[in-house]
Write an enzyme that holds these catalytic residues in place. Structure first.
Site, PDB file in Angstrom:
ATOM      1  N   SER A 143      40.583  12.091  57.402  1.00 31.49           N
ATOM      2  CA  SER A 143      39.695  12.822  56.488  1.00 31.49           C
ATOM      3  C   SER A 143      38.499  11.927  56.183  1.00 31.49           C
ATOM      4  O   SER A 143      38.571  10.708  56.380  1.00 31.49           O
ATOM      5  CB  SER A 143      40.447  13.109  55.179  1.00 31.49           C
ATOM      6  OG  SER A 143      39.573  13.555  54.171  1.00 31.49           O
ATOM      7  N   TYR A 156      46.380  10.311  48.398  1.00 35.72           N
ATOM      8  CA  TYR A 156      45.756  10.984  49.549  1.00 35.72           C
ATOM      9  C   TYR A 156      44.775  10.040  50.251  1.00 35.72           C
ATOM     10  O   TYR A 156      44.814   9.888  51.475  1.00 35.72           O
ATOM     11  CB  TYR A 156      45.053  12.267  49.080  1.00 35.72           C
ATOM     12  CG  TYR A 156      44.535  13.117  50.227  1.00 35.72           C
ATOM     13  CD1 TYR A 156      45.398  13.943  50.941  1.00 35.72           C
ATOM     14  CD2 TYR A 156      43.193  13.088  50.599  1.00 35.72           C
ATOM     15  CE1 TYR A 156      44.934  14.720  52.003  1.00 35.72           C
ATOM     16  CE2 TYR A 156      42.727  13.869  51.652  1.00 35.72           C
ATOM     17  CZ  TYR A 156      43.598  14.685  52.352  1.00 35.72           C
ATOM     18  OH  TYR A 156      43.128  15.444  53.398  1.00 35.72           O
TER      19      TYR A 156
HETATM   20  P1  NAP Z   1      46.876  23.419  54.915  1.00 35.77           P
HETATM   21  O1  NAP Z   1      46.136  24.674  55.173  1.00 35.77           O
HETATM   22  O2  NAP Z   1      47.439  23.151  53.554  1.00 35.77           O
HETATM   23  O3  NAP Z   1      48.035  23.272  56.011  1.00 35.77           O
HETATM   24  C1  NAP Z   1      48.860  22.144  55.986  1.00 35.77           C
HETATM   25  C2  NAP Z   1      49.831  22.210  57.139  1.00 35.77           C
HETATM   26  O4  NAP Z   1      50.695  21.052  57.061  1.00 35.77           O
HETATM   27  C3  NAP Z   1      50.727  23.446  57.055  1.00 35.77           C
HETATM   28  O5  NAP Z   1      50.983  23.880  58.360  1.00 35.77           O
HETATM   29  C4  NAP Z   1      51.998  22.889  56.416  1.00 35.77           C
HETATM   30  O6  NAP Z   1      53.166  23.597  56.732  1.00 35.77           O
HETATM   31  C5  NAP Z   1      52.047  21.521  57.077  1.00 35.77           C
HETATM   32  N1  NAP Z   1      52.963  20.635  56.384  1.00 35.77           N
HETATM   33  C6  NAP Z   1      52.958  20.275  55.083  1.00 35.77           C
HETATM   34  N2  NAP Z   1      54.000  19.467  54.817  1.00 35.77           N
HETATM   35  C7  NAP Z   1      54.679  19.315  55.995  1.00 35.77           C
HETATM   36  C8  NAP Z   1      55.830  18.605  56.390  1.00 35.77           C
HETATM   37  N3  NAP Z   1      56.548  17.899  55.516  1.00 35.77           N
HETATM   38  N4  NAP Z   1      56.230  18.658  57.688  1.00 35.77           N
HETATM   39  C9  NAP Z   1      55.530  19.396  58.581  1.00 35.77           C
HETATM   40  N5  NAP Z   1      54.434  20.114  58.269  1.00 35.77           N
HETATM   41  C10 NAP Z   1      54.018  20.066  56.990  1.00 35.77           C
HETATM   42  O7  NAP Z   1      45.943  22.152  55.211  1.00 35.77           O
HETATM   43  P2  NAP Z   1      44.740  21.925  56.244  1.00 35.77           P
HETATM   44  O8  NAP Z   1      43.493  21.953  55.464  1.00 35.77           O
HETATM   45  O9  NAP Z   1      44.908  22.781  57.436  1.00 35.77           O
HETATM   46  O10 NAP Z   1      45.014  20.400  56.596  1.00 35.77           O
HETATM   47  C11 NAP Z   1      45.449  19.948  57.872  1.00 35.77           C
HETATM   48  C12 NAP Z   1      45.146  18.461  57.970  1.00 35.77           C
HETATM   49  O11 NAP Z   1      43.735  18.258  57.827  1.00 35.77           O
HETATM   50  C13 NAP Z   1      45.802  17.634  56.871  1.00 35.77           C
HETATM   51  O12 NAP Z   1      46.251  16.412  57.398  1.00 35.77           O
HETATM   52  C14 NAP Z   1      44.671  17.400  55.894  1.00 35.77           C
HETATM   53  O13 NAP Z   1      44.860  16.236  55.141  1.00 35.77           O
HETATM   54  C15 NAP Z   1      43.480  17.297  56.825  1.00 35.77           C
HETATM   55  N6  NAP Z   1      42.176  17.561  56.207  1.00 35.77           N
HETATM   56  C16 NAP Z   1      41.915  18.755  55.584  1.00 35.77           C
HETATM   57  C17 NAP Z   1      40.659  18.952  55.006  1.00 35.77           C
HETATM   58  C18 NAP Z   1      40.287  20.246  54.318  1.00 35.77           C
HETATM   59  O14 NAP Z   1      39.245  20.279  53.625  1.00 35.77           O
HETATM   60  N7  NAP Z   1      41.018  21.307  54.471  1.00 35.77           N
HETATM   61  C19 NAP Z   1      39.703  17.940  55.065  1.00 35.77           C
HETATM   62  C20 NAP Z   1      40.012  16.746  55.684  1.00 35.77           C
HETATM   63  C21 NAP Z   1      41.244  16.571  56.263  1.00 35.77           C
HETATM   64  P3  NAP Z   1      53.781  24.735  55.726  1.00 35.77           P
HETATM   65  O15 NAP Z   1      53.015  25.989  56.032  1.00 35.77           O
HETATM   66  O16 NAP Z   1      55.228  24.781  56.089  1.00 35.77           O
HETATM   67  O17 NAP Z   1      53.553  24.247  54.328  1.00 35.77           O
END
Ligand code: NAP
Length: 260
Positions: A143, A156
């Site tokens: 991130s 985080y």
């Molecule tokens: P999201 O929509 O909340 O999705 C998170 C994903 O991670 C879901 O598929 C969730 O599965 C899975 N997950 C959570 N806990 C888990 C576990 N214990 N084992 C396996 N899977 C698990 O988040 P996102 O925005 O797509 O984020 C994806 C990645 O991008 C993350 O690493 C996040 O830190 C990074 N990121 C996001 C942003 C942003 O602005 N969105 C920015 C920078 C980086 P469930 O459906 O089962 O909960």
């Protein structure tokens, strides 16, 4: 036109929704057979059906990155039939505030975030190592909060900085096998996690969710909240032959907020 990842086997954690889902779809569209890893079987199966309906290839894998046994069986399943995984995407992640002081302080929350965001990729990579062939690709979703700190988000930010350290170290360890290891550092992306973070930020500034969404977009020079497919495009590049000499990098994709 030739697909860029034809014949490759990929594994994506946290593929049930958001960025992971977009990555799984794009890798499959480029010809990879994708192990769609999700905590709930039905969600993995649903995405597999969607990929197949689009003419791609995928298998469902139940995988919770906190559970070493599930990680081991899931990774092994993803490697079948020829015990090979060419592309690993460590995407699963969780967020949430972890203030150092005050009533909201919580060691449980700190431990939960570290376990998913940092121990999770380590577990997946330890399990996957025997299946990584010469020239494999590891892509860790960090991130911009791996590049700078944000008050009250110590866990985080620590995990996302840590993931960059892990990326740089393993890039050195795995270079003899021509395996590249890179991190992707997105800014705000429109997902459940992104919306939750934007909502909290808006609340603190007295903005409603729509105003907050517009406000965080404008924090970047290019002025937009990103969509998951943009992150997936960068992942496809890192997985492709074009990126065979890119390793140990933490590539920012955020509309120009961070300029290293
Ligand atoms: P999201 O929509 O909340 O999705 C998170 C994903 O991670 C879901 O598929 C969730 O599965 C899975 N997950 C959570 N806990 C888990 C576990 N214990 N084992 C396996 N899977 C698990 O988040 P996102 O925005 O797509 O984020 C994806 C990645 O991008 C993350 O690493 C996040 O830190 C990074 N990121 C996001 C942003 C942003 O602005 N969105 C920015 C920078 C980086 P469930 O459906 O089962 O909960």
């Amino acid at each position: 036109m030739t697909k860029r990842l034809e014949g490759k086997r990929a594994l994506v954690t946290g593929a049930s929704r958001g960025i992971g889902r977009a990555i799984a779809l794009r890798l499959a569209a480029e010809g990879a057979r994708v192990a769609v890893c999700a905590r709930k079987e039905a969600e993995a199966e649903e995405l597999v059906r969607e990929i197949e309906a689009l003419g791609g290839s995928a298998i469902p894998v139940i995988l919770d990155v906190r559970d070493a046994a599930l990680v081991a069986t899931g990774v092994e399943r993803a490697s079948r039939p020829d015990r090979r995984i060419d592309i690993i995407v460590n995407n699963a992640g969780i967020g949430g505030p972890t203030p150092l002081a005050g009533e909201a302080r919580s060691d449980d929350q700190w431990n939960r975030i570290l376990d998913v965001n940092l121990n999770g990729p380590w577990r997946v990579l330890r399990a996957a190592l025997p299946f990584l062939p010469q020239g494999a690709r590891v892509i860790n979703i960090s991130s911009v909060l791996g590049r700078f700190g944000v008050a009250y988000n110590a866990a985080y930010c620590t995990t996302k900085h840590g993931l960059i350290g892990l990326t740089r170290t393993l890039a050195l360890e795995l270079a003899p096998q021509k395996i590249t290891v890179n991190a992707v550092c997105p800014g705000w992306v429109d997902t459940d996690m992104g919306r939750a973070g934007i909502g909290l930020l808006g609340k603190a500034s007295g903005l409603d969710p729509d105003q907050a969404f517009e406000h965080v977009g404008k924090m970047a020079p290019l002025g937009e909240v990103l969509v998951p497919d943009e992150i997936a495009g960068l992942v496809v590049y890192l997985a492709s032959d074009d990126a065979r000499n890119v390793t140990g990098q933490a590539i920012v994709i955020d509309g120009g907020q961070v300029m290293p």
